[in-house]
Scaffold this active site. Structure first.
Site, mmCIF file in Angstrom:
data_model
loop_
_atom_site.group_PDB
_atom_site.id
_atom_site.type_symbol
_atom_site.label_atom_id
_atom_site.label_comp_id
_atom_site.label_asym_id
_atom_site.label_seq_id
_atom_site.Cartn_x
_atom_site.Cartn_y
_atom_site.Cartn_z
ATOM 1 N N LYS A 100 -0.100 11.121 10.852
ATOM 2 C CA LYS A 100 0.472 10.073 11.798
ATOM 3 C C LYS A 100 1.169 10.803 12.760
ATOM 4 C CE LYS A 100 3.067 10.860 8.152
ATOM 5 N NZ LYS A 100 3.289 10.689 6.778
ATOM 6 N N GLU A 124 -6.641 5.589 8.223
ATOM 7 C CA GLU A 124 -6.175 4.843 7.635
ATOM 8 C C GLU A 124 -5.002 5.220 6.800
ATOM 9 O OE1 GLU A 124 -7.178 1.092 6.907
ATOM 10 O OE2 GLU A 124 -5.206 1.461 6.302
ATOM 11 N N GLY A 129 0.439 4.812 3.700
ATOM 12 C CA GLY A 129 -0.025 5.668 2.354
ATOM 13 C C GLY A 129 -1.264 4.949 2.100
ATOM 14 N N GLU A 185 8.210 14.447 4.258
ATOM 15 C CA GLU A 185 7.510 15.231 5.011
ATOM 16 C C GLU A 185 7.874 16.694 4.900
ATOM 17 O OE1 GLU A 185 4.986 13.822 7.422
ATOM 18 O OE2 GLU A 185 5.494 12.378 6.015
ATOM 19 N N LYS A 200 4.672 5.876 12.896
ATOM 20 C CA LYS A 200 3.678 4.822 12.395
ATOM 21 C C LYS A 200 3.761 3.353 12.959
ATOM 22 C CE LYS A 200 4.232 6.542 7.623
ATOM 23 N NZ LYS A 200 5.097 6.715 6.629
HETATM 24 N N1 HSE Z 1 6.915 10.767 4.381
HETATM 25 C C1 HSE Z 1 6.073 9.823 4.604
HETATM 26 C C2 HSE Z 1 6.947 8.844 3.550
HETATM 27 C C3 HSE Z 1 4.712 9.864 3.937
HETATM 28 O O1 HSE Z 1 7.733 9.073 3.080
HETATM 29 O O2 HSE Z 1 6.467 7.656 3.914
HETATM 30 C C4 HSE Z 1 3.909 9.051 3.760
HETATM 31 O O3 HSE Z 1 3.353 8.697 5.125
#
Ligand code: HSE
Length: 405
Positions: A100, A124, A129, A185, A200
């Site tokens: 992202k 996607e 997720g 992350e 996002k």
């Molecule tokens: N670090 C992100 C989360 C991973 O916790 O949502 C998924 O995009």
């Protein structure tokens, strides 16, 4: 045989190889041909992995192989991933990603590059997720003007908040568990400070605005690191839970976006969304509301979305048919309204002695008393536009937070 390469063999990249192997026959039936991982490009070796023999450190070998038509970018970040994605797209190889940060930062350029080179760039897995949200928003809901999006889009923070509240787990311990589960992350600051959610939301808003690129920098963002246990306990007292929400509003006066902790009321569809689960409510002017719910992070759920994109990319679709078309506005100004103009419902809390001041400040709004015991709290249900800080800062000891109901 359709050959692909995976760049970056971390949590998601290894999940992609696993899902392709686990569902090999089903996938072959769907595509009408076998889909095979030919290379795994990574700096590391993976002794003992069933995919060990596919690992290479030689990027040229992968890029120069004409049999590889689709490349999976699960490297993360916006440096090597950016270089490799540009290189692949320039060669006419489609790229599928869960990254992202890269999509939010360089989306317009990469999509344009894909189009020029008759290949596609799919992402996607970058939002939600494993939840299908990009393709539904881009395609299935294309008939709508999207008037609102409100989502829990970060699994790590939702996991932390759930575990602090329900299991008395400390913030540090809950974060550690989220990291151990592969949700966070590489640098979890991006999760807890709301940066991941901001990226996002940039992606979702850009699609909702039919390709007008909303840069992450214009999204006012507050994470969860400044929240206290008191905030979380107070939420329980007023029939709410604290959730980190990403919000896009698209009203007559313009659109606005922000990421912030919210008191989410028990009547809301977002209230029961716990742990690593994400949920995104999309309101379209024809559809009304729809909610997309599922596992928002983790190895196999995220790989599920990546593999879905791989299958789209290897199939004989008209080149570029699915590619988005994001454009940066030519005036270089912001696309959305400044945060001060963002509309919100809020909760104001203050010491009991300030109850009358709170009531007076919001007398012209539709309100509901949330708490009048020990302290005073008001649900301000009418939309507050622009002047929240001014109103609240004039009241001794008062605090406010966004509300979602
Ligand atoms: N670090 C992100 C989360 C991973 O916790 O949502 C998924 O995009």
């Amino acid at each position: 045989m359709k050959y692909i390469a995976i760049m970056g063999f971390g949590v998601v990249g290894s999940g992609v190889a696993e899902v392709l192997a686990m569902n090999e026959d089903k996938i072959a039936k769907h595509v009408g041909d076998k889909v095979k991982v030919k290379y795994i490009l990574d700096l590391r070796d993976f002794p003992g992995s069933p995919f060990e023999s596919l690992v290479t450190h030689d990027a040229d070998e992968v890029f120069n192989d004409p049999e590889v038509k689709v490349m999976v970018e699960t490297i993360g970040g916006a440096r090597i991933a950016y270089e490799y994605t540009k290189r692949a797209l320039s060669l006419g190889k489609s790229v599928v990603t869960s990254n992202k940060e890269l999509v939010a930062t360089h989306g317009p350029e990469l999509m344009e590059l894909a189009r020029k080179n008759n290949c596609i760039y799919l992402y996607e897995a970058a939002v939600g997720g494993g939840i299908p949200i990009i393709r539904p928003l881009h395609r299935c809901l294309a008939a709508n003007r999207v008037v609102r999006i409100a989502g829990i889009v970060n699994g790590t923070t939702n996991y932390i908040l759930t575990n602090m509240r329900d299991n008395g787990v400390s913030y540090e311990e809950a974060l550690k568990q989220a990291q151990a589960n592969g949700y966070a992350e590489a640098n979890p600051t991006a999760d807890v400070e709301g940066i991941d959610a901001q990226r996002k939301l940039s992606i979702l808003s850009s699609i909702a605005l039919d390709g007008t690129y909303v840069a992450p920098a214009e999204i006012n963002t507050v994470g969860i690191s400044a929240l206290s246990l008191d905030d979380i306990e107070f939420a329980g007292k007023i029939g709410c839970k604290v959730k980190l929400l990403a919000v896009f509003n698209n009203g007559d006066e313009g659109s606005s976006c922000y990421v912030a902790p919210h008191f989410v009321r028990s009547s809301s569809v977002l209230y029961p969304v716990e742990d690593v689960f994400n949920a995104i409510v999309v309101e379209g002017n024809a559809l009304g509301e729809a909610m997309f719910y599922g596992q928002g992070a983790g190895k196999l759920p995220t790989a599920s979305a990546v593999v879905g994109d791989i299958l789209e990319a290897v199939m004989p679709v008209e080149a570029g048919a699915y590619a988005h078309n994001w454009s940066v506005p030519s005036n270089e100004g912001r696309v959305t309204l400044p945060y001060e103009k963002a509309a919100s419902k809020i909760v104001v809390r203050a010491p009991l002695a300030a109850a009358d001041d709170v009531k007076a400040a919001f007398a012209s709004y539709e309100t509901e008393v949330a708490l009048d015991d020990g302290e005073f709290a008001l649900f301000v249900r009418g939309i507050v536009n622009g002047d929240i800080e001014t109103k609240v800062s004039g009241i001794q000891g008062a605090k406010w937070m966004h509300m979602y109901e």
